[in-house]
Design a protein around this motif. Structure first.
Motif: not given
Lengths: 97, 93
Positions: A6, A15, A17, A69-75, B56-57, B59-61, B63, B66
């Protein structure tokens, strides 16, 4: 080992989740191997079908990696065009392992 | 380690990741690590009307813990090769 760290998202708005279906938006300040993360100036976006998205101010927050669960790059560009007050949706379902 | 290497070979390909909360996200595989955490680029949620939570995402990571399924491109898997490799791993040689 290199991989999907990250690092590139530090000091950016992300963002997240969580496993219980919450959506938390904030600035990534730190993280570790277990995906524990530190968020600054964070707020939760609460989705419901009855009214638009509610914003709950949380401030400085640490989220345990287990619960992510998710780490999103917020545009920011895309986000600024979103009309959250008219967006209605069911809250996300929790993760069931 | 086998599936880690396997996913590394799929970097750059288009995949759909289905999560244990029923969310399905499609995007280009950017990277994977030892925990099978996945980074996707150019993402879109498969049912955007039902799940507007990530509008509004891009690109995402995700885990690894899950992930329920990863849907691969049809030509993304050499079954024979994977078969042999899994057998070899099971034998421990």
């Amino acid at each position: 080992m290199s991989g999907p760290g990250l690092e590139s998202l530090v000091d950016q708005t992300i963002s997240v989740i969580t496993n219980d279906g919450r959506n938390i938006v904030g600035i990534l300040k730190g993280f570790d191997q277990a995906t524990n993360i530190i968020l600054d100036e964070s707020h939760e976006r609460v989705y419901s079908t009855k009214e638009g998205v509610q914003l709950l101010v949380l401030g400085l927050y640490i989220i345990r990696g287990d619960n992510i669960s998710i780490v999103g790059e917020l545009d920011e560009e895309l986000d600024s065009h979103l009309d959250l007050s008219s967006l209605r949706a069911h809250p996300l379902k929790p993760v069931i392992h | 380690m086998l599936f880690f290497s396997y996913f590394k070979d799929l970097v750059g390909r288009e995949v759909t990741v289905e999560l244990k909360n029923d969310l399905a996200i499609r995007g280009t595989l950017h990277s994977v690590d030892q925990y099978l955490n996945i980074k996707l680029e150019n993402t879109r949620v498969v049912d955007q009307d039902k799940y507007p939570h990530m509008l509004s995402v891009r690109n995402c990571f995700i885990r690894g813990s899950v992930v329920r399924y990863v849907q691969l491109p049809p030509d993304g898997v050499d079954i024979e090769l994977l078969h042999d490799a899994t057998r070899r791993e099971a034998r421990g040689s």
